[in-house]
Design an enzyme around this catalytic site. Sequence first.
Site, mmCIF file in Angstrom:
data_model
loop_
_atom_site.group_PDB
_atom_site.id
_atom_site.type_symbol
_atom_site.label_atom_id
_atom_site.label_comp_id
_atom_site.label_asym_id
_atom_site.label_seq_id
_atom_site.Cartn_x
_atom_site.Cartn_y
_atom_site.Cartn_z
ATOM 1 N N LYS A 58 0.825 -1.205 0.000
ATOM 2 C CA LYS A 58 0.000 0.000 0.000
ATOM 3 C C LYS A 58 0.861 1.257 0.000
ATOM 4 C CE LYS A 58 -3.746 -2.498 2.208
ATOM 5 N NZ LYS A 58 -4.344 -2.953 3.472
ATOM 6 N N GLN A 102 -4.221 -1.637 9.876
ATOM 7 C CA GLN A 102 -4.098 -2.963 9.290
ATOM 8 C C GLN A 102 -4.604 -4.007 10.279
ATOM 9 O OE1 GLN A 102 -3.032 -3.662 6.086
ATOM 10 N NE2 GLN A 102 -3.728 -5.731 6.544
ATOM 11 N N ASP A 125 -10.716 3.671 4.930
ATOM 12 C CA ASP A 125 -10.882 2.222 4.761
ATOM 13 C C ASP A 125 -12.325 1.785 5.012
ATOM 14 O OD1 ASP A 125 -9.793 -0.252 4.090
ATOM 15 O OD2 ASP A 125 -9.274 -0.761 6.150
#
Length: 303
Positions: A58, A102, A125
């Site tokens: 990413k 994450q 996200d």
Amino acid sequence: MSAVQTARLMDGTGLAGRIIEEAAAKAAEIARSTGSSPCLATVLVGEDPASVTYVRMKQARCAKAGIRSRHIGLPATTTTAELIDTLAGLSADPDVHGILLQHPCGPHIDERAAFEAIAPEKDVDGVTMHSFAAMSFALQGFVSCTPGGIMRLLKAYDVDLAGKHAVVVGRSAILGKPAGMLLLAENATVTYCHSRTADLSAFVREADVVVAAVGRPRLIRGEDIKPGAVVIDAGYNPGNVGDVDFDTASTRARLITPVPGGVGPMTIAVLLAQTVDAAANQLGRSTPVSEGHSVHDGEQRAE
């Protein structure tokens, strides 16, 4: 004997590339006009090899798109309270425009509490309750990245969802559940299935659109696919294997996503696009938000 029909592949890699190019152009314009480039902060608890790889990937994609990245690596012993403090600090930092935690973070972490420490305007996200509510009520907000990527794929391949029966296999908070909400917003009739669904095959056989997102390799077999259905495989299992048995399903489906190269690239593309949108919003730019930032183009209709 007629030849076996083969489904048309839905190319997530190509579409993701175009989305990232668009995001990069917007990021460059934001940098020129404000002197500040969009910034995505990534937070990782521990050193799980797969998670480390995902974060590095990413970051590399961010660099190519002109998006700054700031990585915060925390020890595996980090407590929920310490993680919340870190996320709250990033939420208050005006130099950070998007935040990615994450996950999984480890069994000792209350992930839901951690997600809720992310400011909604930086939840690129799409993991907070605020974002899920926006998806559910068809309001402006950031979508969960994988479901958002799925919706973009369906639109790119001109899949008309109105009146269609969509079966979502999986009910996770950031994939299965929001995917169903986004499909419902496009007037599909949605059925959720999961690990405790009795006679899963019976539901799949009735689906015009199948979204497989349960994390079980080759769970969905070709003989259960309705001829002419659209099959979205959002699963990823060891050995580059999805949740759908591709070889058999592709002989019955009209459209199907490959694994890899289907849904996966779209997830990162939506993340980057929403980071740029977040920066534009926070820096007061008039740059139009990307397609992924608007859950639905109009008012939700309840009828």
